[in-house]
Design a protein around this motif. Structure first.
Motif, mmCIF file in Angstrom:
data_model
loop_
_atom_site.group_PDB
_atom_site.id
_atom_site.type_symbol
_atom_site.label_atom_id
_atom_site.label_comp_id
_atom_site.label_asym_id
_atom_site.label_seq_id
_atom_site.Cartn_x
_atom_site.Cartn_y
_atom_site.Cartn_z
ATOM 1 N N SER A 172 -47.027 -15.437 60.132
ATOM 2 C CA SER A 172 -46.582 -15.824 58.722
ATOM 3 C C SER A 172 -45.247 -15.148 58.622
ATOM 4 O O SER A 172 -44.637 -15.079 57.361
ATOM 5 C CB SER A 172 -47.625 -15.054 57.635
ATOM 6 N N VAL A 173 -44.878 -14.399 59.682
ATOM 7 C CA VAL A 173 -43.671 -13.525 59.441
ATOM 8 C C VAL A 173 -42.507 -14.203 60.604
ATOM 9 O O VAL A 173 -43.246 -13.824 61.781
ATOM 10 C CB VAL A 173 -43.811 -12.165 59.306
ATOM 11 N N HIS A 174 -41.504 -14.088 60.473
ATOM 12 C CA HIS A 174 -40.358 -14.302 61.413
ATOM 13 C C HIS A 174 -39.489 -13.439 61.068
ATOM 14 O O HIS A 174 -38.849 -13.087 60.100
ATOM 15 C CB HIS A 174 -39.842 -15.778 61.406
ATOM 16 N N MET A 175 -38.805 -12.554 62.260
ATOM 17 C CA MET A 175 -38.062 -11.565 62.061
ATOM 18 C C MET A 175 -36.776 -11.419 62.821
ATOM 19 O O MET A 175 -36.706 -12.060 63.894
ATOM 20 C CB MET A 175 -38.723 -10.117 62.487
ATOM 21 N N THR A 176 -35.729 -11.065 62.117
ATOM 22 C CA THR A 176 -34.463 -10.958 62.830
ATOM 23 C C THR A 176 -34.278 -9.297 62.855
ATOM 24 O O THR A 176 -35.198 -8.688 62.501
ATOM 25 C CB THR A 176 -33.027 -11.537 62.280
ATOM 26 N N LYS A 177 -33.095 -8.973 63.418
ATOM 27 C CA LYS A 177 -32.907 -7.324 63.453
ATOM 28 C C LYS A 177 -32.915 -6.570 62.236
ATOM 29 O O LYS A 177 -33.309 -5.599 61.974
ATOM 30 C CB LYS A 177 -31.455 -7.091 64.234
ATOM 31 N N THR A 178 -32.460 -7.458 61.152
ATOM 32 C CA THR A 178 -32.440 -6.777 59.854
ATOM 33 C C THR A 178 -33.095 -7.642 58.636
ATOM 34 O O THR A 178 -32.813 -7.325 57.530
ATOM 35 C CB THR A 178 -30.942 -6.799 59.397
ATOM 36 N N SER A 179 -33.732 -8.470 58.918
ATOM 37 C CA SER A 179 -34.455 -9.403 57.994
ATOM 38 C C SER A 179 -36.035 -9.898 58.614
ATOM 39 O O SER A 179 -36.311 -9.761 59.471
ATOM 40 C CB SER A 179 -33.738 -10.517 57.690
ATOM 41 N N ALA A 180 -36.649 -9.851 57.409
ATOM 42 C CA ALA A 180 -38.163 -10.438 57.702
ATOM 43 C C ALA A 180 -38.341 -11.800 56.900
ATOM 44 O O ALA A 180 -37.964 -11.563 55.549
ATOM 45 C CB ALA A 180 -39.131 -9.448 57.423
ATOM 46 N N ASN A 181 -38.711 -12.762 57.428
ATOM 47 C CA ASN A 181 -38.822 -14.156 56.730
ATOM 48 C C ASN A 181 -40.353 -14.193 56.405
ATOM 49 O O ASN A 181 -41.018 -14.725 57.452
ATOM 50 C CB ASN A 181 -38.044 -15.182 57.199
ATOM 51 N N LEU A 182 -41.030 -14.252 55.272
ATOM 52 C CA LEU A 182 -42.301 -14.400 55.155
ATOM 53 C C LEU A 182 -42.672 -15.765 54.610
ATOM 54 O O LEU A 182 -42.027 -16.384 53.671
ATOM 55 C CB LEU A 182 -42.592 -13.483 54.082
ATOM 56 N N ILE A 183 -43.858 -16.307 55.312
ATOM 57 C CA ILE A 183 -44.128 -17.871 55.113
ATOM 58 C C ILE A 183 -45.393 -17.864 54.484
ATOM 59 O O ILE A 183 -46.330 -17.383 55.029
ATOM 60 C CB ILE A 183 -43.856 -18.842 56.305
ATOM 61 N N ASN A 184 -45.751 -18.284 53.512
ATOM 62 C CA ASN A 184 -46.758 -18.673 52.596
ATOM 63 C C ASN A 184 -47.736 -19.653 53.635
ATOM 64 O O ASN A 184 -47.182 -20.626 53.665
ATOM 65 C CB ASN A 184 -46.701 -19.127 51.228
ATOM 66 N N PRO A 185 -48.620 -19.248 54.246
ATOM 67 C CA PRO A 185 -49.283 -20.196 54.949
ATOM 68 C C PRO A 185 -49.951 -21.461 54.358
ATOM 69 O O PRO A 185 -50.135 -22.611 54.840
ATOM 70 C CB PRO A 185 -50.399 -19.556 55.750
ATOM 71 N N VAL A 186 -50.248 -21.484 53.034
ATOM 72 C CA VAL A 186 -50.598 -22.558 52.316
ATOM 73 C C VAL A 186 -49.454 -23.512 51.674
ATOM 74 O O VAL A 186 -49.549 -24.573 51.968
ATOM 75 C CB VAL A 186 -51.388 -22.085 51.131
ATOM 76 N N THR A 187 -48.559 -22.711 50.947
ATOM 77 C CA THR A 187 -47.445 -23.522 50.275
ATOM 78 C C THR A 187 -46.409 -23.727 51.228
ATOM 79 O O THR A 187 -45.404 -24.499 50.876
ATOM 80 C CB THR A 187 -47.185 -22.872 49.065
#
Ligand SMILES: Nc1ncnc2c1ncn2[C@@H]1O[C@H](COP(=O)(O)OP(=O)(O)OP(=O)(O)O)[C@@H](O)[C@H]1O
Length: 957
Positions: A36-51
């Motif tokens: 559900s989450v992908h990260m870089t050094k300064t960011s976190a990208n959160l993905i809704n598993p449903v939508t």
């Protein structure tokens, strides 16, 4: 669709750092493919598993530990320490309060990040050490490095002290984890299991009314210190001296901590743990043993209890509610702080979001029965808005620190005096999407907090340090002043203890001066003099100062002696005081150096007597000047000559300034009075007194009616003095001008007082006839044609008693023949010229001799090698003109040139002697009546050659 959080900019500069760490997948989560989450050094990208909706958060740093442990992007414990831990240590060593708190859902890796695997400080696996062991180790490393050898600060001793405490906040109560009871409990293993829910009736936790304790553990009160903020009263503070000691304490405390089994974590922390290290650095000045620096900081390392969905049917519902209550209040505190720190427009935007969130929060807080899923606030936070309080208005919100024990204790770390880092721990698993979203929203909001961190320097030590710095600066100034003074005292014989009101004997003064003179400087001065002397004897020529050769010396001798009819041998004898070596074998005439040096001393003393401050100022200026000249000429050139000339120049300037003041008026008056006491007759006589009568006359008191024929007003005196000073200034360009100190000894008297004037006025009427005589051109004495140089001086305040002269039996004032004209011609071979007044030293004696005129000019005697310049004051007393040297470098030489001199006092049988009188071309021969008179004359001559000679002249005439 992607959505981004705001603001984008990192918060590094605001004393708050926010980081996110994502733990690895648990084995139970391995089967799920998506994350559900992908990260870089300064960011976190959160993905809704449903939508599949995405939301991007930006933080100061992001650490992804979810991948392969050996993989490139894996964030190890060391990586986190290198970033956040080092930042914290750096700040705490500088004296700032620091704090790290780990926040996140249960089982997300908070304890792992703060302490290590399994919540223990395992010394065997240092690589797995969390932040607490590493931070403690860094402090002890620092202490060790500093106390090893302090070469750079040999006068400072540095001391360090480390105190630790470990507290647990459980069910909104504070407990000490380092007490013996806690240790027993840890040893018994009771803490490693759930204490049970007090409401569930399970074992253990029961409040005892008397002891105010749970299960035998003392609950502690929270208090607030006005300066350092909230604290737990009675919490054990243990001083430690090694890392091992801390480790042992930590292990004991961690074992005593309340844990329990949750769905996510078999050993879940059911309490908030606060480990505090108080680090004190003291710098002590070894010379005085006083602390000059004392910095004390608190390092708070907080492992929060994990947020968890409340299970309505579960046994821990009350425990979970309490945990969530604390975390919810934490959210509100963060929200309020962010609101208060945000600009007005931003507040409105955030406030509107919070309003929506408050409804969700309220539902969650009430036990979550109304919540569709019965979750904690975290669980309902599908949007960040759900987490925060209703800051609907744009005014500053009250920060609800006191609504929970946790937030109250963290008050200084959140929005207060601390540098704080928040680590948001998250799970990568999609089934924890909501909790992850909630955590990231918390973290995102926390970025808006602004702390006011400052170095915790002990105010007393700061004051001591400032005073010591001031002391060092004052000592430096004092040394400089002493050095200047010692230099100055080489040129003066005047004590400088006036300010102390101390009366010193001449002997004491001399011994003190000797002790103050810098021996190095004194030696340098002597060496300079000797070097110059050597140059003179060796015949070297210095163009700058026209130093003389032996041949020149001979020429000088001849010139001077022939001009003055002097015996060359006698001339040398008269000059002998300037033999520097004092061996009597004088082979050269006085040099410029001798003259300048002597003059500089005389001038300095004269100025110093009149105005000590001015003399010091001028002396400093002369030092600058001589240094400058030294540089121009090269150090090998005659130091003393340069210095002396510079001093003489400056002092002459000072003298001119002083002469323009009222003191000069007094000086001139006294000078005149001195002369008058020797020459003047009775006021009624209208003629010059028989000087022989003076010896028998006693001065009378003012009451007898002393007066002056012409008493100038103070204004006119000052104007006259200014005129004289102008003249002095015009003629004082040459350095070798001085006023003998003896002449200035009585200068300290003030200008005429009203009493003087009154007394003098009484005599005005008696002397009016003399005024008339003076106003008559025919009887007026010879005066300067320059009105500026003319000065009338008041009489001294005394009268002479009428009596009979013992020498000539004359009646007072009556025996002197009027108009005894005596004409003085200048020496035929001397080339004299009065440069200032343009007047020759020739006097036409007046008939009535009550006038006193002081003129000032410069007499110049040319020789082949240069010339003497003698500044003179011509005091005209009736028929007599007395030239008083005020600028002679060598008073004796001035007498030689201009004064009266006894050149022969032999002939004891005939009682005769020869006298060289000022301005006369040949010596005068005198014969006394008897031995008594002869002796007395000689005595008088010895006492005051000029005046006595004039007396004798008057008698003879
Ligand atoms: N970065 C990581 N690398 C390896 N294992 C981890 C990491 N983070 C967490 N773990 C493991 O996950 C488990 C749960 O971690 P931890 O106890 O630190 O969670 P927690 O957030 O403190 O939970 P709780 O709030 O319930 O106390 C532990 O077994 C721990 O070893």
């Amino acid at each position: 669709m992607e959505q981004e959080s705001a603001p984008e900019t990192p918060t590094s500069g605001s004393n708050i750092r926010v980081a996110v760490r994502c733990r690895p997948f648990f084995p139970s989560e391995q089967g799920q493919h998506a994350r559900s989450v992908h990260m870089t050094k300064t960011s976190a990208n959160l993905i809704n598993p449903v939508t599949k909706q995405q939301r991007k958060f930006t933080f100061d740093s992001c650490y992804d530990s979810s991948g392969d442990i050996d993989g490139e992007g894996y964030a190890s414990q060391q990586d986190i320490y290198s970033d956040i831990g080092v930042w914290l240590v750096d700040n705490s060593l500088r004296g700032y309060n620091t704090c790290i708190f780990a926040y996140g859902q249960t089982g997300s890796g908070k304890t792992y990040t703060m302490l290590g695997p399994d919540g223990t400080w395992d010394s065997k696996h240092e690589d797995a050490h969390g932040l607490i062991p590493r931070i403690c180790a860094a402090h002890f490393d620092y202490i060790q490095s500093k106390t090893k050898r302090n070469i750079t600060e040999p006068t400072i001793e540095r001391k360090y002290s480390v105190m630790v405490s470990f507290a647990e906040l459980y069910m909104e109560q504070a407990y000490d984890l380092l007490t013996p009871e806690a240790a027993k409990r840890a040893n018994a293993g009771s803490a490693s299991t759930s204490p049970g829910d007090p409401t569930s009736g399970a074992a253990g936790w029961r409040r005892t009314a008397q002891s105010n304790s749970y299960n035998g553990r003392e609950t502690l009160r929270l208090r607030e210190h006005p300066l350092s903020g909230p604290f737990i009263e009675g919490l054990t503070q243990t001083e430690v001296s090694s890392l091992e000691e801390i480790q042992s304490l930590m292990e004991r405390g961690a074992s005593a901590r309340t844990t329990g089994v949750t769905k996510m974590n078999e050993q879940s922390s059911r309490s908030h743990a606060i480990f505090t290290m108080t680090f004190t650095q003291t710098a002590i000045a070894t010379d005085r043993g006083v602390p000059i620096e004392k910095k004390e900081c608190k390092v708070s390392l907080v492992d929060l209890a994990g947020s968890e969905r409340a299970d309505p049917g579960g046994s821990r519902i009350r425990e979970t509610a309490n945990i969530n209550k604390g975390l919810l209040t934490l959210g509100r505190v963060i929200s309020a702080l962010t609101q208060n720190a945000a600009p007005a427009g931003e507040k409105r935007r955030r406030g509107s979001v919070s309003r929506r969130g408050s409804e969700i929060r309220n539902r969650s807080n009430s036990g979550s029965k109304s919540s569709s899923r019965g979750t904690s606030p975290m669980k309902s936070g599908s949007t960040r808005a759900s987490l925060f309080d209703d800051g609907s208005n744009s005014k500053s919100e009250v920060v609800p620190y006191r609504e929970s024990v946790l937030t109250w204790l963290l008050k200084e770390s959140l929005g207060g005096n601390a540098k704080t880092a928040m680590i948001a721990a998250i799970s990568p698993a999609p089934q924890h999407f909501e909790e992850t979203m909630s955590t990231l929203c918390y973290a995102d909001q926390a970025r808006g907090i602004v702390n006011q961190a400052k170095v915790n320097d002990d105010p007393a030590a700061v004051v001591i340090r400032q005073l010591r710095e001031e002391l060092v600066s004052l000592k430096t100034q004092l040394r400089e002043a002493q050095w200047s003074l010692s230099r100055a005292l080489q040129f003066t014989e005047q004590p400088t203890s006036e300010s102390e009101g101390e009366v010193l004997s001449p002997g004491t003064i001399r011994s003190r001066q000797a002790s103050l003179v810098d021996p190095v400087e004194g030696r340098r001065s002597r060496e300079g003099m000797e070097m110059l002397s050597k140059q003179l004897r060796g015949g070297s020529v210095d163009e700058e100062f026209e130093l003389i050769t032996p041949r020149d010396n001979m020429d000088r001798h001849e010139s001077i002696t022939s001009d003055l009819y002097l015996d060359p041998e006698e001339f040398e004898t008269l000059s002998s005081p300037y033999d520097m070596r004092g061996n009597g074998s004088r082979k050269h005439t006085p040099s410029q150096l001798d003259m300048s040096d002597a003059e500089a001393k005389i001038l300095f003393q004269a100025v110093h007597e009149l105005d000590p401050q001015l003399s010091m100022r001028l002396f400093k200026a002369s030092l600058d000047r001589s240094n400058e000249m030294d540089e121009n000429l090269g150090q090998s050139k005659a130091y003393s000559l340069v210095a002396a000339n510079a001093t003489a120049e400056r002092m002459t300037e000072g003298m001119a300034t002083l002469l323009s003041k009222e003191k000069f008026t007094s000086f001139a008056r006294n000078e005149r009075a001195d002369e008058e006491s020797s020459y003047s007759g009775t006021p009624n006589s209208g003629s010059i007194d028989n000087p022989a009568c003076l010896a028998t006359r006693e001065p009378q008191a003012m009451e007898n009616g002393g007066s002056s024929p012409d008493i100038p007003s103070p204004d006119s005196l000052q104007a006259d003095a200014a005129a004289v000073a102008n003249s002095v200034a015009r003629t004082s360009k040459l350095p070798r001008l001085s006023i003998p100190s003896s002449s200035l000894a009585s200068v300290s008297t003030s200008i005429p007082t009203s009493r003087d004037v009154t007394a003098a006025n009484r005599r005005t009427s008696e002397l009016s006839n003399l005024d008339e005589a003076l106003s008559s051109p025919s009887s007026a004495p010879s005066r300067s044609t320059d009105p500026e140089l003319r000065m009338k001086v008041p009489r001294r305040k005394r009268t002479l008693t009428p009596s009979t002269c013992s020498s000539c039996n004359c009646q007072q004032g009556g025996s002197r023949a009027e108009g005894g004209a005596t004409s003085f011609a200048r020496a035929p071979t001397a080339e004299f010229s009065c440069q200032a007044g343009g007047e020759e030293p020739t006097v036409t004696p007046p008939r009535a001799a009550r006038s006193v005129t002081i003129m000032e000019g410069q007499l110049y005697k040319k020789t082949r090698w240069g010339g003497y310049r003698l500044r003179l004051i011509k005091v005209q007393l009736g028929v007599l003109t007395v030239w008083k040297s005020v600028g002679a470098a060598q008073p004796k030489l001035a007498v030689q040139l201009l004064g009266n001199r006894v050149i022969n006092t032999s002939s004891s049988s005939e009682y005769t002697f020869d006298l060289m009188v000022s301005g006369m071309s040949t010596p005068m021969h005198f014969k006394a009546q008897d031995q008594t008179q002869h002796t007395r004359w000689i005595e008088l001559l010895e006492q005051n050659q000029r005046s006595a000679a004039s007396d004798i002249v008057q008698q003879v005439c």
